[in-house]
Motif scaffolding. Sequence first.
Motif, PDB file in Angstrom:
ATOM      1  N   PRO A  84       2.506 -82.553  50.918  1.00 39.49           N
ATOM      2  CA  PRO A  84       1.662 -81.366  51.086  1.00 39.49           C
ATOM      3  C   PRO A  84       0.970 -80.992  49.784  1.00 39.49           C
ATOM      4  O   PRO A  84       1.626 -80.883  48.739  1.00 39.49           O
ATOM      5  CB  PRO A  84       2.649 -80.273  51.520  1.00 39.49           C
ATOM      6  N   PRO A  85      -0.350 -80.797  49.791  1.00 39.67           N
ATOM      7  CA  PRO A  85      -1.072 -80.455  48.565  1.00 39.67           C
ATOM      8  C   PRO A  85      -0.569 -79.193  47.890  1.00 39.67           C
ATOM      9  O   PRO A  85      -0.528 -79.105  46.670  1.00 39.67           O
ATOM     10  CB  PRO A  85      -2.521 -80.281  49.054  1.00 39.67           C
ATOM     11  N   ARG A  86      -0.167 -78.193  48.687  1.00 38.51           N
ATOM     12  CA  ARG A  86       0.278 -76.934  48.101  1.00 38.51           C
ATOM     13  C   ARG A  86       1.588 -77.078  47.322  1.00 38.51           C
ATOM     14  O   ARG A  86       1.951 -76.220  46.527  1.00 38.51           O
ATOM     15  CB  ARG A  86       0.440 -75.878  49.196  1.00 38.51           C
ATOM     16  N   LEU A  87       2.309 -78.172  47.538  1.00 38.68           N
ATOM     17  CA  LEU A  87       3.533 -78.416  46.783  1.00 38.68           C
ATOM     18  C   LEU A  87       3.271 -79.348  45.608  1.00 38.68           C
ATOM     19  O   LEU A  87       4.184 -79.963  45.062  1.00 38.68           O
ATOM     20  CB  LEU A  87       4.619 -79.012  47.694  1.00 38.68           C
ATOM     21  N   GLY A  88       1.991 -79.474  45.244  1.00 37.86           N
ATOM     22  CA  GLY A  88       1.619 -80.268  44.086  1.00 37.86           C
ATOM     23  C   GLY A  88       1.398 -81.729  44.367  1.00 37.86           C
ATOM     24  O   GLY A  88       1.075 -82.498  43.475  1.00 37.86           O
ATOM     25  N   GLY A  89       1.582 -82.144  45.606  1.00 36.42           N
ATOM     26  CA  GLY A  89       1.388 -83.541  45.956  1.00 36.42           C
ATOM     27  C   GLY A  89       2.506 -84.446  45.495  1.00 36.42           C
ATOM     28  O   GLY A  89       2.373 -85.668  45.542  1.00 36.42           O
ATOM     29  N   ASN A  90       3.637 -83.868  45.068  1.00 37.74           N
ATOM     30  CA  ASN A  90       4.740 -84.668  44.543  1.00 37.74           C
ATOM     31  C   ASN A  90       5.953 -84.695  45.468  1.00 37.74           C
ATOM     32  O   ASN A  90       6.767 -85.610  45.397  1.00 37.74           O
ATOM     33  CB  ASN A  90       5.165 -84.132  43.169  1.00 37.74           C
TER      34      ASN A  90
END
Length: 242
Positions: A84-90
Amino acid sequence: MGEQQSKSGELILRPIAKIFTDFPTKFGIPRQSGLAEGLEAEVVFEPEFRNPAAVRGLEEYSYIWLIWEFSQSVRQGWSATVRPPRLGGNERVGVFATRSPYRPNPLGLSSVRLESVCHTKDRGPVLKVRGVDMLNGTPVYDIKPYSPSIDSHPAAAGGLAERTRDYGLQVDFPPELLSLVEEKKREGLLAVLAQDPRPSYQQDPERVYGMEFAEWEIRFRVLGNRLIVCSMEPRRTAEKKC
């Protein structure tokens, strides 16, 4: 018919409508419906579904569900986990625990505010909606009324979505530039920018980003918790310098 049965028994869906928004490209589209209530759009039915009887009674609802296709995110195959992008993508989580567009069936679900049902001569019934999160021209497969007594669960656990619920940026938009935007579109644009259109893994304060909205290309930088609009030009002619 909006659906067909194939020889293999699989259900084949056809769009019943398209939604027309101010987003010609994916960059900048809100990550969820309702995050920018000021964003206006029109749902226009395909010719065979323009029977006014099909929307009779819909005006009694203030919100509707739209079931639509991630038409520019279709991929061969699928992955059980996504970032998820909102979780930084990591951080990887299960695809069914997210609203990622990269799914076995690329279907989206949005709750939008129904402003009005307009009956036109050339396009049939047109739904005026707000709070959209869709690309211009997105195909819509179904429309259902939103029932607050059934669809709303205020005490429900929100999972990973709750981690970033209150995230937002302060938007510095020069008044002389904002005044060029059609007045009824300004609220939605400001809300989109406050949500931070950048991918979460991009944090370069020197980078200038470009976002297309309505007839404009808007260029901005992000310094800390401030988004600074640098320039705004008619689409396809915006300068890349800030």
